[in-house]
Design a protein around this motif. Structure first.
Motif, PDB file in Angstrom:
ATOM      1  N   VAL A 225     -12.168  -8.856 -13.899  1.00 17.05           N
ATOM      2  CA  VAL A 225     -11.783 -10.054 -13.159  1.00 17.05           C
ATOM      3  C   VAL A 225     -10.897  -9.618 -11.995  1.00 17.05           C
ATOM      4  N   LEU A 226     -11.150 -10.185 -10.826  1.00 18.91           N
ATOM      5  CA  LEU A 226     -10.382  -9.838  -9.638  1.00 18.91           C
ATOM      6  C   LEU A 226      -9.011 -10.495  -9.695  1.00 18.91           C
ATOM      7  N   LEU A 227      -7.971  -9.681  -9.573  1.00 18.32           N
ATOM      8  CA  LEU A 227      -6.601 -10.182  -9.634  1.00 18.32           C
ATOM      9  C   LEU A 227      -5.968 -10.324  -8.259  1.00 18.32           C
ATOM     10  N   SER A 228      -6.300  -9.428  -7.345  1.00 22.49           N
ATOM     11  CA  SER A 228      -5.680  -9.465  -6.024  1.00 22.49           C
ATOM     12  C   SER A 228      -6.530  -8.672  -5.045  1.00 22.49           C
ATOM     13  N   ARG A 229      -6.408  -9.031  -3.773  1.00 24.96           N
ATOM     14  CA  ARG A 229      -7.216  -8.383  -2.733  1.00 24.96           C
ATOM     15  C   ARG A 229      -6.439  -8.341  -1.430  1.00 24.96           C
ATOM     16  N   HIS A 230      -6.526  -7.208  -0.761  1.00 26.23           N
ATOM     17  CA  HIS A 230      -5.900  -7.037   0.548  1.00 26.23           C
ATOM     18  C   HIS A 230      -6.893  -6.273   1.413  1.00 26.23           C
ATOM     19  N   GLU A 231      -7.128  -6.767   2.627  1.00 21.45           N
ATOM     20  CA  GLU A 231      -8.075  -6.075   3.482  1.00 21.45           C
ATOM     21  C   GLU A 231      -7.615  -6.052   4.936  1.00 21.45           C
ATOM     22  N   GLU A 232      -7.768  -4.910   5.542  1.00 16.95           N
ATOM     23  CA  GLU A 232      -7.525  -4.699   6.967  1.00 16.95           C
ATOM     24  C   GLU A 232      -8.341  -3.478   7.360  1.00 16.95           C
ATOM     25  N   GLN A 233      -7.712  -2.378   7.811  1.00 11.84           N
ATOM     26  CA  GLN A 233      -8.467  -1.155   8.041  1.00 11.84           C
ATOM     27  C   GLN A 233      -8.930  -0.532   6.731  1.00 11.84           C
ATOM     28  N   PHE A 234      -8.272  -0.886   5.661  1.00 16.69           N
ATOM     29  CA  PHE A 234      -8.669  -0.429   4.339  1.00 16.69           C
ATOM     30  C   PHE A 234      -8.885  -1.637   3.438  1.00 16.69           C
ATOM     31  N   LEU A 235      -9.646  -1.424   2.378  1.00 11.87           N
ATOM     32  CA  LEU A 235      -9.908  -2.469   1.395  1.00 11.87           C
ATOM     33  C   LEU A 235      -9.196  -2.094   0.111  1.00 11.87           C
ATOM     34  N   LEU A 236      -8.359  -2.995  -0.359  1.00 13.24           N
ATOM     35  CA  LEU A 236      -7.540  -2.751  -1.541  1.00 13.24           C
ATOM     36  C   LEU A 236      -7.754  -3.899  -2.522  1.00 13.24           C
ATOM     37  N   GLU A 237      -8.165  -3.558  -3.747  1.00  8.13           N
ATOM     38  CA  GLU A 237      -8.410  -4.583  -4.754  1.00  8.13           C
ATOM     39  C   GLU A 237      -7.813  -4.178  -6.096  1.00  8.13           C
ATOM     40  N   LEU A 238      -7.407  -5.192  -6.829  1.00  6.21           N
ATOM     41  CA  LEU A 238      -6.851  -5.010  -8.163  1.00  6.21           C
ATOM     42  C   LEU A 238      -7.697  -5.807  -9.143  1.00  6.21           C
ATOM     43  N   TYR A 239      -8.227  -5.120 -10.164  1.00  8.26           N
ATOM     44  CA  TYR A 239      -9.033  -5.762 -11.192  1.00  8.26           C
ATOM     45  C   TYR A 239      -8.364  -5.606 -12.548  1.00  8.26           C
ATOM     46  N   GLY A 240      -8.646  -6.546 -13.425  1.00  9.49           N
ATOM     47  CA  GLY A 240      -8.225  -6.439 -14.804  1.00  9.49           C
ATOM     48  C   GLY A 240      -9.431  -6.501 -15.717  1.00  9.49           C
ATOM     49  N   LYS A 241      -9.376  -5.794 -16.831  1.00  4.71           N
ATOM     50  CA  LYS A 241     -10.486  -5.837 -17.784  1.00  4.71           C
ATOM     51  C   LYS A 241     -10.217  -6.914 -18.820  1.00  4.71           C
TER      52      LYS A 241
END
Length: 223
Positions: free
Chosen positions: A175-191
């Motif tokens: 499940v997607l918990l958080s997302r940040h995007e600009e020049q890079f893509l950063l995501e936090l998932y939980g199982k």
């Protein structure tokens, strides 16, 4: 892998910081944002595949009892081991085990409550990538955290950042918990299910937990 062992060995033998992880403000800023995404203050057992020279490894060791830091480049691991041994706060760091592993072939037979895949999977061929994704999800404990970060502009790597992250977004156990995007893509998932993370410390409890992939459970990023 298109970018094989020889490519990285040459880069790490020629310089201790060939990808400028230490010297560029961009990299330091991205590192701070990445670490700030982690919802838990402490973790028990973390896995960092593609640890490179160990810049992130030290940061994880400050928040984890134990970190398994792996790379397929022996030269990169030499730099990482030296960095860990010479850290000024060495006595306050968690245990770090460095391992030379060719992933996904040499996948560790362990379970982790944190896996951090940072600037790694863009270099993988699709078949190895798919196996990597499956083994990552399988290695997370229920309630475990997956941290992903990749440079977005797509040049000559086999996979783009968006392609890398899409494969994890399609996993039913995440499940997607958080997302940040600009020049890079950063995501936090939980199982686990959305309910698993509804009252998780470090997440914004007032935000309704939703399982839609386009709507993070918790902290949304600036755009």
């Amino acid at each position: 892998m298109t970018f094989g062992i020889d490519y990285f060995e040459e880069r790490y033998k020629a310089a201790s910081d060939p990808f400028l992880f230490e010297s560029r403000w961009y990299e330091e800023r991205k590192r701070r944002i990445t670490l700030a995404m982690l919802p838990d203050q402490r973790y028990d057992n973390a896995f960092e595949p593609g640890c490179a020279t160990g810049v992130h490894t030290l940061e994880f060791a400050r928040r984890c009892k134990r970190v398994l830091a792996a790379d397929f480049s022996g030269s990169a691991l030499q730099h990482a081991r030296r960095r860990y041994a010479q850290a000024q706060d060495r006595n306050q760091l968690g245990q770090v085990d460095f391992a030379r592993l060719v992933l996904p072939r040499d996948w560790p037979d362990e379970k982790f409550d944190l896996i951090a895949v940072l600037e790694t999977l863009c270099y993988f061929e699709p078949s190895d990538y798919r196996e990597f994704v499956a083994k990552t999800v399988d290695s997370l404990i229920e309630g475990g955290i997956l941290l992903l970060a990749h440079w977005r502009p797509h040049d000559d790597t086999p996979l783009s950042a968006d392609e890398v992250h899409r494969g994890f977004a399609e996993q039913p156990d995440l499940v997607l918990l958080s997302r940040h995007e600009e020049q890079f893509l950063l995501e936090l998932y939980g199982k686990g299910s959305a309910e698993t993370f509804r009252a998780r410390p470090g997440l914004v409890a007032e935000v309704e937990v939703r399982q839609q992939r386009s709507a993070p459970v918790a902290m949304t990023s600036d755009r």
